[in-house]
Scaffold this motif. Structure first.
Motif, short mmCIF file in Angstrom:
data_model
loop_
_atom_site.label_atom_id
_atom_site.label_comp_id
_atom_site.label_asym_id
_atom_site.label_seq_id
_atom_site.Cartn_x
_atom_site.Cartn_y
_atom_site.Cartn_z
N VAL A 1 0.85 -1.18 0.00
CA VAL A 1 0.00 0.00 0.00
C VAL A 1 0.90 1.23 0.00
O VAL A 1 1.69 1.42 0.93
CB VAL A 1 -0.94 0.01 1.23
N ASN A 2 0.79 2.04 -1.04
CA ASN A 2 1.61 3.25 -1.15
C ASN A 2 3.09 2.97 -0.93
O ASN A 2 3.79 3.72 -0.25
CB ASN A 2 1.13 4.33 -0.17
N ILE B 1 2.77 -4.60 3.80
CA ILE B 1 1.99 -4.88 4.99
C ILE B 1 1.82 -6.39 5.12
O ILE B 1 1.36 -7.05 4.19
CB ILE B 1 0.58 -4.22 4.93
N LEU B 2 2.17 -6.93 6.29
CA LEU B 2 2.00 -8.36 6.58
C LEU B 2 0.79 -8.48 7.49
O LEU B 2 0.67 -7.75 8.47
CB LEU B 2 3.23 -8.90 7.29
N ARG B 3 -0.13 -9.41 7.16
CA ARG B 3 -1.31 -9.57 8.00
C ARG B 3 -1.60 -11.04 8.24
O ARG B 3 -1.30 -11.89 7.41
CB ARG B 3 -2.53 -8.89 7.38
N ASP B 4 -2.15 -11.30 9.42
CA ASP B 4 -2.62 -12.64 9.76
C ASP B 4 -3.82 -12.49 10.68
O ASP B 4 -4.33 -11.38 10.87
CB ASP B 4 -1.52 -13.51 10.36
N ALA B 5 -4.24 -13.57 11.29
CA ALA B 5 -5.43 -13.55 12.14
C ALA B 5 -5.27 -12.64 13.36
O ALA B 5 -6.24 -12.21 13.96
CB ALA B 5 -5.78 -14.96 12.59
N ASN B 6 -4.02 -12.31 13.73
CA ASN B 6 -3.76 -11.48 14.90
C ASN B 6 -3.68 -9.99 14.59
O ASN B 6 -3.59 -9.18 15.51
CB ASN B 6 -2.45 -11.92 15.58
N GLY B 7 -3.64 -9.62 13.32
CA GLY B 7 -3.56 -8.20 12.97
C GLY B 7 -2.62 -7.97 11.80
O GLY B 7 -2.35 -8.88 11.02
N ALA B 8 -2.10 -6.74 11.71
CA ALA B 8 -1.23 -6.37 10.60
C ALA B 8 -0.09 -5.50 11.10
O ALA B 8 -0.21 -4.80 12.10
CB ALA B 8 -2.03 -5.62 9.54
N VAL B 9 1.04 -5.58 10.37
CA VAL B 9 2.20 -4.76 10.69
C VAL B 9 2.93 -4.47 9.38
O VAL B 9 2.96 -5.31 8.48
CB VAL B 9 3.13 -5.46 11.71
N SER B 10 3.52 -3.27 9.30
CA SER B 10 4.27 -2.94 8.09
C SER B 10 5.71 -3.43 8.24
O SER B 10 6.24 -3.51 9.36
CB SER B 10 4.25 -1.44 7.82
N LEU B 11 6.34 -3.73 7.12
CA LEU B 11 7.73 -4.15 7.14
C LEU B 11 8.59 -3.01 7.69
O LEU B 11 9.55 -3.24 8.43
CB LEU B 11 8.17 -4.54 5.73
#
Length: 107
Positions: free
Chosen positions: A84-85, A89-99
């Protein structure tokens, strides 16, 4: 099989050491491909599981040559990577975090 063909099949075997997979086509009398390379988006190797549905692009030089583009899910799956822009962004069942956030926390 036509000389160039997109097909949906199921993983028969996956070798994480080589990044190669064989694919089973139940609609083609149980045909199983030779080992085909698995596409690695962003240089990240996909881990495929036996029985997963995959999309395969067979090349124009015959049905035995091609590349496994990857697995797919009707419901979008529970984990993934998006850009995104310019931010991964890495996402799984627990949420998301950017590299970028991961790198900053490790630095």
């Amino acid at each position: 099989m036509r000389s160039s063909d997109n097909r949906i099949g199921f993983v028969s075997s996956f070798n994480p050491g080589t990044g190669m997979a064989t694919v089973f086509y139940p609609d083609r009398n149980g045909e199983v491909t030779t080992e085909l390379p698995v596409f690695s988006p962003f240089g990240i190797m996909q881990e495929l599981k036996k029985g997963e549905a995959v999309l395969v692009l067979h090349l124009s030089n015959g049905g035995t040559a091609g590349i496994v583009l990857g697995s797919y899910s009707v419901n979008g799956g529970s984990a993934g990577i998006t850009v995104v822009n310019g931010n991964m962004i890495l996402r799984d069942a627990n949420g998301a975090v950017s590299l970028k956030d991961i790198i900053e926390k490790c630095g």
